[in-house]
Design an enzyme around this catalytic site. Structure first.
Site, PDB file in Angstrom:
ATOM      1  N   CYS A   2       0.849  -1.182   0.000  1.00 18.22           N
ATOM      2  CA  CYS A   2       0.000   0.000   0.000  1.00 18.22           C
ATOM      3  C   CYS A   2       0.886   1.233   0.000  1.00 18.22           C
ATOM      4  CB  CYS A   2      -0.835   0.059   1.272  1.00 18.22           C
ATOM      5  SG  CYS A   2      -1.987  -1.297   1.402  1.00 18.22           S
ATOM      6  N   GLY A  28      -0.710   0.886  -5.090  1.00 17.94           N
ATOM      7  CA  GLY A  28      -2.004   0.247  -4.843  1.00 17.94           C
ATOM      8  C   GLY A  28      -3.056   0.850  -5.724  1.00 17.94           C
ATOM      9  N   ASN A 102       0.682   0.606   6.088  1.00 17.09           N
ATOM     10  CA  ASN A 102       1.331  -0.171   5.036  1.00 17.09           C
ATOM     11  C   ASN A 102       2.131  -1.265   5.723  1.00 17.09           C
ATOM     12  OD1 ASN A 102       4.156   0.449   2.813  1.00 17.09           O
ATOM     13  ND2 ASN A 102       2.652  -1.164   2.753  1.00 17.09           N
ATOM     14  N   GLY A 103       1.827  -2.524   5.386  1.00 16.42           N
ATOM     15  CA  GLY A 103       2.527  -3.638   6.007  1.00 16.42           C
ATOM     16  C   GLY A 103       1.565  -4.758   6.281  1.00 16.42           C
ATOM     17  N   TYR A 253      11.477  -3.856  -7.207  1.00 20.96           N
ATOM     18  CA  TYR A 253      10.281  -3.667  -8.022  1.00 20.96           C
ATOM     19  C   TYR A 253       9.331  -2.572  -7.558  1.00 20.96           C
ATOM     20  CZ  TYR A 253       5.650  -4.581  -9.946  1.00 20.96           C
ATOM     21  OH  TYR A 253       4.437  -4.435 -10.549  1.00 20.96           O
TER      22      TYR A 253
END
Ligand code: AMP
Length: 463
Positions: A2, A28, A102-103, A253
């Site tokens: 995210c 996202g 985020n995670g 990436y």
């Protein structure tokens, strides 16, 4: 995976949040949300879809605030639909609070069960909800931590939450008159701080500051809890970890090439990955062709190190999302063809080195090889600038289950034959590690199977 963004102390914070989260769209594409505070109360918008399509100008009118947090979601835990989209908003004894995360927590199911057994209700299926629910469950001040008088009410509750959750979290809490920026002690996911005069900004990647012409100030450190309010900024380190586990896949990436994360310029690391693969590679070829966009920067490194021309043998259509995001194999297959087309003008009769960032299921590479052959390439040498993906991620990247990863089902020769290339080579794990500034501080479990944390809740993963 995210993207999160926060802004504190800005006239029209909602607009900063809109542009900041737009710059993180690559992290996202399922849903977007913004919570805004006018220092009196908190309002929320959450919508499914891409930022520019989902949030209209009219949505922002009447949504005025001085601080805001925002989120783009790509689900790794919980149902993917808009119901789990963030920010989540809770009513607590401290008033309204919104949170973006985020995670991925690795002890969500056991904590949720413990709280449900005590009669707590849960409204979502996302691990992020724990950051709200646990706020009401206890207080904790770790030994040696001195609290500023302004933080004596709130922080013991926040430290209690952090003492219970395990896993990966870069987090922003929005209270009506303050914001908290938090990174887990191992620092799995990035979080940075920027500023424009006395406006403070937080973002998953520095590219979100560029769009606002803000200055990149510094990273939130692993284990740091930073409080921002009208009185200023206060930093705490309640829980220390000797080990860091920053996600190397961010550099391979996920992050945008112009971003700075984890003390590294993404562009430099990616270019170096390509150079290192070139030094490890003996192949004879005529041209180097990147798979856009993520193969582009490493292909520059590879072609410069080898002295081979870089040619755009694959052209990207910019009006589609990422290929991995579709839920079924058939849809993913079509999306690769929607996204990329071959360029016969440079490919015909050529021996081609193709550079891509990673090979996960192998679907993308197979389609690309087919496309290059149909366009007349004489030989196709697939080169992947990271090692084979062998381990699923439990810390916030959506990788498939162990069995779906092609490198766990086939050896190198079988993968080569499956994708139809004349040769196939990956960058070694040592090569990848040497491409980053501080390799000992990274988690590379997806390439090495060396997990930095024990994972309780593998059932939580939805794909
Ligand atoms: P495949 O081998 O077909 O599963 O797809 C691999 C390609 O998808 C890589 O070349 C990446 O560009 C991209 N990719 C890798 N990991 C992810 C991820 N977690 N989410 C989205 N895309 C990814």
């Amino acid at each position: 995976m995210c993207g999160i963004f926060g802004v504190f102390n800005a006239e029209h914070a909602e607009r900063y949040a809109f542009y900041g989260i737009y710059a993180l769209q690559h992290r996202g594409q399922e849903s977007v949300g913004i919570a805004v505070s006018d220092f009196e109360s908190i309002k929320l918008i959450r919508k499914a879809g891409l930022v520019l399509e989902a949030i209209r100008k009219e949505d922002l009118n009447g949504f005025f605030g001085y601080s805001a947090i925002a989120h783009v979601r790509y689900s790794t835990a919980g149902d993917p639909g808009a119901t789990n989209s963030q920010p989540l908003l809770g009513e607590t004894s401290l008033g309204k609070v919104a949170v973006v995360h985020n995670g991925n927590l690795v002890n969500y199911l056991s904590l949720r069960k413990e709280l449900e057994d005590k009669g707590k209700r849960f409204f979502y299926t996302s691990d992020t909800e724990l950051f709200l629910t646990l706020l009401e469950e206890g207080e904790f001040i770790p030994e040696g931590v001195e609290l500023h008088p302004l933080d004596r009410e709130l922080l013991p509750k926040v430290f209690y939450v952090l003492s219970r959750v395990r896993g990966a979290y870069s987090l922003l809490y929005l209270f009506k008159d303050k914001m908290l920026a938090i990174r887990d002690p191992m620092g799995f996911r990035p979080l940075l701080m920027g500023r424009i005069k006395d406006t403070f900004l937080f973002a998953s990647e520095s590219c979100a500051f560029d769009i606002l012409q803000a200055e990149l100030w510094r990273e939130i450190k692993p284990g740091e809890v930073l409080v921002v309010d009208k009185q200023g900024i206060r930093s705490y380190f309640p829980f220390k970890s000797n080990k860091k586990a920053m996600c190397i896949f961010e550099l391979v990436y996920f992050s945008k090439p112009e971003s700075f994360v984890f003390d590294n310029w993404v562009y430099r690391v990616r270019k170096r990955m390509g150079e290192l693969l070139a030094y490890e590679d003996q192949v004879s070829a005529d041209i180097v062709v990147p798979v856009p966009d993520s193969g582009l920067v490493p292909a520059i490194g590879y072609s410069q190190a080898k002295g081979l021309p870089l040619e755009l043998g694959l052209i990207r259509n910019h009006y589609v999302g990422r290929s991995f995001i579709e839920p079924t194999q058939e849809l993913r297959d079509i999306k690769v063809l929607m996204k990329l087309n071959s360029n016969r003008a440079v490919l015909e009769g050529k021996r081609v080195v193709v550079i891509d960032d990673s090979l996960v299921r192998g679907t993308t590479s197979k389609k690309i090889v087919g496309m290059l052959k149909r366009a007349g390439a004489k030989e196709i040498h697939m080169r992947i600038v990271s090692p084979p993906v062998v381990g699923p991620c439990y810390f916030g990247i959506d990788t498939p289950t162990r069995d779906e990863l092609i490198a766990n089902r086939m050896n190198l020769e079988d993968i080569r034959s499956f994708i139809g290339a004349d040769s196939l080579k990956y960058l070694s794990l040592e090569g990848l590690r040497s491409a980053v500034e501080n390799p000992q501080d990274f988690c590379d479990a997806c390439f090495s199977n060396l997990y930095p944390l024990e994972v309780e809740d593998t059932a939580l993963r939805i794909r």
